[in-house]
Design an enzyme around this catalytic site. Structure first.
Site, PDB file in Angstrom:
ATOM      1  N   GLY A  92      12.920  24.734  56.385  1.00 17.26           N
ATOM      2  CA  GLY A  92      12.971  24.110  57.718  1.00 17.26           C
ATOM      3  C   GLY A  92      11.594  23.604  58.104  1.00 17.26           C
ATOM      4  N   GLY A  98      10.890  20.929  61.049  1.00 16.77           N
ATOM      5  CA  GLY A  98      11.367  21.212  62.417  1.00 16.77           C
ATOM      6  C   GLY A  98      10.208  21.431  63.375  1.00 16.77           C
ATOM      7  CD  GLN A  99       9.607  23.259  69.346  1.00 15.42           C
ATOM      8  OE1 GLN A  99      10.684  23.852  69.331  1.00 15.42           O
ATOM      9  NE2 GLN A  99       8.820  23.244  70.414  1.00 15.42           N
ATOM     10  CB  ILE A 149      17.930  19.446  54.773  1.00 20.58           C
ATOM     11  CG1 ILE A 149      17.674  19.183  56.247  1.00 20.58           C
ATOM     12  CG2 ILE A 149      18.135  20.915  54.482  1.00 20.58           C
ATOM     13  CD1 ILE A 149      18.858  19.511  57.130  1.00 20.58           C
ATOM     14  CE1 TYR A 198      18.447  30.824  70.286  1.00 17.90           C
ATOM     15  CE2 TYR A 198      18.838  29.442  68.376  1.00 17.90           C
ATOM     16  CZ  TYR A 198      17.979  30.128  69.201  1.00 17.90           C
ATOM     17  OH  TYR A 198      16.628  30.132  68.940  1.00 17.90           O
ATOM     18  CE  LYS A 253      17.608  32.140  66.006  1.00 18.35           C
ATOM     19  NZ  LYS A 253      16.854  31.858  64.773  1.00 18.35           N
ATOM     20  CB  ILE A 280       8.120  27.363  70.902  1.00 10.38           C
ATOM     21  CG1 ILE A 280       8.277  28.851  70.543  1.00 10.38           C
ATOM     22  CG2 ILE A 280       6.825  26.814  70.303  1.00 10.38           C
ATOM     23  CD1 ILE A 280       8.393  29.137  69.085  1.00 10.38           C
TER      24      ILE A 280
HETATM   25  C1  VAH Z   1      16.286  27.105  72.509  1.00  7.85           C
HETATM   26  N1  VAH Z   1      13.928  26.639  72.071  1.00  7.85           N
HETATM   27  O1  VAH Z   1      16.085  26.699  73.644  1.00  7.85           O
HETATM   28  C2  VAH Z   1      15.061  27.478  71.657  1.00  7.85           C
HETATM   29  C3  VAH Z   1      14.675  28.916  71.842  1.00  7.85           C
HETATM   30  C4  VAH Z   1      14.359  30.824  73.437  1.00  7.85           C
HETATM   31  C5  VAH Z   1      14.630  29.352  73.294  1.00  7.85           C
HETATM   32  O2  VAH Z   1      15.461  29.776  71.120  1.00  7.85           O
HETATM   33  O3  VAH Z   1      17.386  27.217  72.041  1.00  7.85           O
END
Ligand code: VAH
Length: 316
Positions: free
Chosen positions: A8, A11-12, A35, A143, A147, A173
């Protein structure tokens, strides 16, 4: 750490982490995994080895690990919180099945693995203020569910197979190199771009909504410091709370307006983003990270704002 693979890497986080790791360990020792469709460009491409690494393909991961004798994998492949709600099965496929592939390769080839978790791994039942390191985690977003699962799977591979897995729970971030893609906290990046472009900012998160945030240099330092930490000192592994600042939209707006007097903001709350943000902590207790591996942020809202505005003015 001698030979590192970043999955990755465009990515950011990955794009800046790869360059920071190359600075610290030598360009040829850090492979940028990407990718198709998200090829590395510029310094990321020119400064060191790059390979196509699709986290959903275990054989590809293994081939690259063998080719470069990788001993440490930073696995940053994931869909962010908003996108993950529209593509839940893909989010799971990348976030969990993908991690399983990484962990299997790590088990067979003796690699350490860093996989970021997130404040998104907490839910509405979690204490919101100074969220503890060890507490209830029943998120209701895909998400968050993915996680929490990556945290448990990483701990499983450590306890059952001795794989050196470590992770942090990243807050939102903020960065000025590669824009985030599809997160709930993206507003805290977009607001700086609007300010520098002289545009009114339309904020999708409601007034008073507190979320933990962190400047990218601190996030990179957290990931690398954790992977360099003395493993005998680690009581926790997957995943450490880390924190640097917590603010609501009106606070970051005021911090920017101090440096951009004409800056204006209105609210157009996005229902999905707001519901996700409401389920996340207002602030985190990061005592364990501070005690077990010396975590300490360098930036606060004011110093981040000064640096962000300066870097974006130069870039734009
Ligand atoms: C999001 N920037 O907004 C990510 C992050 C805690 C936020 O996991 O999904």
């Amino acid at each position: 750490m001698k030979n590192i693979l970043v999955i990755g890497a465009t990515g950011q986080i990955g794009s800046e982490l790869t360059l920071e790791l190359r600075k610290r360990y030598g360009n040829t020792h850090v492979v940028a995994g990407y990718i198709q469709g998200a090829e590395p460009k510029g310094e990321l491409k020119e400064s060191g080895p790059t390979e196509i690494v699709d986290v959903t393909d275990q054989e590809v991961i293994e081939a690259v690990v063998k080719k470069y004798q990788i001993d440490t994998i930073y696995n940053l492949a994931a869909l962010l919180s908003v996108v993950a709600e529209s593509k839940p099965k893909l989010a799971w496929k990348i976030g969990v099945d993908g991690l399983w592939n990484v962990l299997e390769v790590a088990r067979m080839h003796g690699c350490a693995v860093f996989t970021p978790s997130s404040i998104g791994s907490f839910g509405t039942d979690t204490p919101h203020t100074q969220t503890p390191q060890d507490t209830i985690q029943r998120p209701r977003t895909m998400y968050g569910i993915s996680k929490v699962t990556t945290e448990l799977l990483s701990d499983y591979y450590y306890t059952k197979y001795g794989v050196d897995t470590r992770a942090v729970r990243f807050p939102g971030i903020i960065s000025n190199v590669t824009p985030p893609g599809g997160g709930t906290t993206d507003y805290a990046v977009d607001i700086y771009y609007s300010a520098v472009k002289g545009e009114k900012f339309v904020c999708p998160i409601g007034e008073g909504t507190l979320m933990d945030m962190m400047y990218m240099p601190d996030a990179l330092n957290a990931a690398i410091s954790l992977m360099e930490a003395d493993p005998t000192k680690l009581v926790h592994r997957n995943a450490f709370n880390i924190a640097s600042m917590s603010f609501a939209p009106e606070t970051i707006f005021a911090a920017i307006k101090k440096h951009v007097p004409g800056f204006e903001m209105t609210y157009e709350v996005d229902a999905l983003k707001q519901s996700i943000a409401n389920s996340w902590p207002d602030s985190l207790d990061d005592t364990c990270a501070r005690n077990e591996w010396g975590w300490k942020p360098m930036y606060d809202l004011e110093s981040m704002t000064i640096d962000m505005l300066q870097k974006l003015r130069a870039k734009l």
